[in-house]
Design a protein around this motif. Structure first.
Motif, mmCIF file in Angstrom:
data_model
loop_
_atom_site.group_PDB
_atom_site.id
_atom_site.type_symbol
_atom_site.label_atom_id
_atom_site.label_comp_id
_atom_site.label_asym_id
_atom_site.label_seq_id
_atom_site.Cartn_x
_atom_site.Cartn_y
_atom_site.Cartn_z
ATOM 1 N N ILE A 98 0.863 -1.193 0.000
ATOM 2 C CA ILE A 98 0.000 0.000 0.000
ATOM 3 C C ILE A 98 0.890 1.230 0.000
ATOM 4 O O ILE A 98 1.759 1.373 0.875
ATOM 5 N N GLN A 99 0.683 2.122 -0.966
ATOM 6 C CA GLN A 99 1.499 3.339 -1.017
ATOM 7 C C GLN A 99 0.597 4.565 -1.136
ATOM 8 O O GLN A 99 -0.487 4.506 -1.714
ATOM 9 N N ALA A 100 1.082 5.677 -0.573
ATOM 10 C CA ALA A 100 0.310 6.921 -0.573
ATOM 11 C C ALA A 100 1.229 8.115 -0.812
ATOM 12 O O ALA A 100 2.424 8.058 -0.547
ATOM 13 N N GLN A 101 0.653 9.167 -1.299
ATOM 14 C CA GLN A 101 1.287 10.469 -1.508
ATOM 15 C C GLN A 101 2.560 10.378 -2.356
ATOM 16 O O GLN A 101 3.592 10.956 -2.027
ATOM 17 N N ILE A 102 2.450 9.678 -3.479
ATOM 18 C CA ILE A 102 3.526 9.739 -4.467
ATOM 19 C C ILE A 102 3.556 11.122 -5.101
ATOM 20 O O ILE A 102 4.576 11.584 -5.590
ATOM 21 N N HIS A 103 2.405 11.791 -5.073
ATOM 22 C CA HIS A 103 2.317 13.206 -5.455
ATOM 23 C C HIS A 103 2.199 14.024 -4.176
ATOM 24 O O HIS A 103 1.313 13.784 -3.353
ATOM 25 N N LEU A 132 -5.066 -10.125 9.333
ATOM 26 C CA LEU A 132 -3.644 -10.191 9.645
ATOM 27 C C LEU A 132 -3.110 -11.617 9.697
ATOM 28 O O LEU A 132 -1.900 -11.839 9.572
ATOM 29 N N LYS A 133 -3.995 -12.580 9.872
ATOM 30 C CA LYS A 133 -3.578 -13.989 9.860
ATOM 31 C C LYS A 133 -3.259 -14.462 8.448
ATOM 32 O O LYS A 133 -2.434 -15.364 8.244
ATOM 33 N N ASN A 134 -3.898 -13.837 7.467
ATOM 34 C CA ASN A 134 -3.743 -14.279 6.087
ATOM 35 C C ASN A 134 -2.937 -13.324 5.212
ATOM 36 O O ASN A 134 -2.516 -13.694 4.109
ATOM 37 N N VAL A 135 -2.749 -12.095 5.704
ATOM 38 C CA VAL A 135 -2.108 -11.058 4.894
ATOM 39 C C VAL A 135 -0.970 -10.405 5.682
ATOM 40 O O VAL A 135 -1.063 -10.245 6.897
ATOM 41 N N THR A 136 0.093 -10.027 4.990
ATOM 42 C CA THR A 136 1.115 -9.140 5.542
ATOM 43 C C THR A 136 1.089 -7.856 4.724
ATOM 44 O O THR A 136 1.189 -7.895 3.489
ATOM 45 N N ILE A 137 0.927 -6.737 5.409
ATOM 46 C CA ILE A 137 0.806 -5.430 4.762
ATOM 47 C C ILE A 137 2.149 -4.715 4.796
ATOM 48 O O ILE A 137 2.792 -4.614 5.842
ATOM 49 N N TYR A 138 2.564 -4.224 3.649
ATOM 50 C CA TYR A 138 3.755 -3.378 3.528
ATOM 51 C C TYR A 138 3.266 -1.991 3.139
ATOM 52 O O TYR A 138 2.808 -1.782 2.012
ATOM 53 N N ALA A 139 3.334 -1.051 4.079
ATOM 54 C CA ALA A 139 2.714 0.258 3.888
ATOM 55 C C ALA A 139 3.756 1.365 3.764
ATOM 56 O O ALA A 139 4.713 1.421 4.544
ATOM 57 N N ILE A 140 3.552 2.231 2.791
ATOM 58 C CA ILE A 140 4.386 3.416 2.583
ATOM 59 C C ILE A 140 3.462 4.627 2.689
ATOM 60 O O ILE A 140 2.775 4.982 1.730
ATOM 61 N N PRO A 141 3.417 5.275 3.861
ATOM 62 C CA PRO A 141 2.461 6.378 4.044
ATOM 63 C C PRO A 141 2.799 7.636 3.247
ATOM 64 O O PRO A 141 1.909 8.414 2.928
ATOM 65 N N MET A 142 4.092 7.846 2.927
ATOM 66 C CA MET A 142 4.478 9.074 2.231
ATOM 67 C C MET A 142 5.636 8.762 1.287
ATOM 68 O O MET A 142 6.803 8.801 1.658
ATOM 69 N N TYR A 143 5.301 8.467 0.047
ATOM 70 C CA TYR A 143 6.283 8.101 -0.971
ATOM 71 C C TYR A 143 7.147 9.298 -1.350
ATOM 72 O O TYR A 143 8.321 9.141 -1.705
ATOM 73 N N ALA A 205 -1.167 -4.744 -4.943
ATOM 74 C CA ALA A 205 -0.797 -3.380 -4.563
ATOM 75 C C ALA A 205 -2.004 -2.458 -4.692
ATOM 76 O O ALA A 205 -2.867 -2.657 -5.555
ATOM 77 N N VAL A 206 -2.046 -1.454 -3.797
ATOM 78 C CA VAL A 206 -3.067 -0.401 -3.851
ATOM 79 C C VAL A 206 -2.342 0.934 -3.732
ATOM 80 O O VAL A 206 -1.505 1.126 -2.843
#
Length: 374
Positions: A98-103, A132-143, A205-206
């Motif tokens: 998950i990524q956010a604020q690439i702009h 959370l048992k089935n997924v691992t989230i990789y988060a980027i709050p501010m690209y 990816a989102v």
């Protein structure tokens, strides 16, 4: 689709038109992160780079280790020498990026990712635990931290601590969401995140964005969120890329079904253009496009790993000065709920049972063609 006509527009994109559509009198394009809604700007609920760091540390501490926060310094830093922050939560085998604020002017997206991490780090609810048992989230709050601080869509390229200058004497800038390409990676940001992505090898990816003002087709309702794919479903590219033509439509439909009955949300499919001339994007230089295409830049992704990806587009941005304080909470919440919904669908496997052809049920203007960057 029949005979097509190709032209290149002033924005550097190519527009691919179906036969019978004219480009005469065509209005200015609405591009991702472009002109936005009318309203009053309020920074009260917006997250600065320093805020993000503090909030991530607080989330990690409160979660008692459930959320892991770290920098990507081992891969590099930004053009202005800032660290990139990422977070990881969950123990499941399915990896979701998950990524956010690439702009840099698309700021509410960062708040939504932080809210998600906070909930997933502290909630013991059955639905969160099942995810959370089935997924691992990789988060980027501010690209794009540099662009966020400058409040610009793009970022500025630097050399020896000074902005690089073009032949016109002005600083060179780059849209980070057009820089994952064979002849790209001009910005340090792009290479850092590409290396990290190639190491993580996510399964989905989102990507979170803001967009300009528009109304849902056939209504007077102002669109609050658009659901998109950067390689247009049924378009020139995606149908030939593994099964992503189906799975990306399934992902969008799943989110649409989860959010459409909220009274304050008005959701449609992402398109660019104006009036009745609307186009779906089919860009290959976008970050999530490169993910789907399995880009192998400098042999950093030799297995050509790829993953399906969708994006959310929320109305408004801060560069145009038109995010209203009253609406900020609603806009942030819809991103949070959309993220939570797609994670639930992926974790449970329910997203795979969605009929991809129901994508046509998501409101959209009649298709005039495709906007391209190749």
């Amino acid at each position: 689709m029949g005979v097509k006509k190709v032209i290149t527009c002033a924005l550097g994109f190519t527009l691919l038109f179906s036969a019978g559509f004219s480009t005469s009198g065509m209005a200015a394009e609405t591009v991702p992160g472009g002109p936005s809604t009318n309203g009053q700007l309020s920074y009260d609920s917006l997250v600065t780079y320093e805020d993000m760091i503090k909030m991530l540390k607080d989330i990690e501490q409160t979660s008692k280790g459930k959320v892991e926060v770290f920098t990507l310094d081992q891969y590099g830093k930004s053009e202005q020498d800032r660290s990139f922050y990422a977070a990881k939560v969950g123990t499941g085998p399915i990896k979701v990026w998950i990524q956010a604020q690439i702009h840099g002017d698309e700021k509410l997206t960062t708040r939504a990712v932080l809210d998600l991490l906070k909930t997933f780090g502290s909630s013991g609810s059955k639905d969160v635990e099942a995810i959370l048992k089935n997924v691992t989230i990789y988060a980027i709050p501010m690209y794009n931290p540099d662009g966020s601080i400058m409040n610009t869509r793009s970022t500025t390229l630097y050399e020896n601590g000074e902005p690089k200058l073009g032949s016109n004497g002005k600083s060179l800038t780059i849209d980070l969401n057009r820089d994952w390409a064979e002849k790209g990676f001009k910005a340090k940001e792009s290479l850092v995140f590409y290396k990290y992505w190639a190491d993580v090898k996510p399964d989905y990816a989102v990507d979170l964005h803001h967009q300009g003002f528009k109304t849902v087709y056939g209504t007077n309702e102002s669109t609050t969120m658009s659901l998109g794919v950067s390689l247009a479903p049924n378009g020139p590219t995606l149908p030939s890329v593994k099964n992503y033509n189906d799975v990306t439509r399934q992902m969008q439909v799943y989110v649409y079904d989860a959010l459409k009955d909220y009274g304050y949300m008005h959701i449609d499919r992402y398109q660019v253009g104006s009036g009745e001339k609307r186009y779906e994007i089919d860009i290959k230089g976008g970050v999530v496009s490169a993910m789907m295409l399995g880009l192998n830049y400098n042999n950093l992704n030799p297995t050509h790993h790829s993953n399906p990806a969708i994006f959310f587009e929320t109305k408004g941005n801060t560069r145009e000065g038109n995010l209203g304080q009253k609406s900020n909470g609603y806009l942030t919440k819809q991103n949070y709920l959309g993220l939570k919904a797609i994670l639930e669908g992926i974790a449970s496997g329910k997203v795979n049972s969605v009929d991809p052809n129901r994508w046509q049920e998501i409101p959209a203007y009649p298709l005039a063609g495709y906007q391209k960057d190749y």
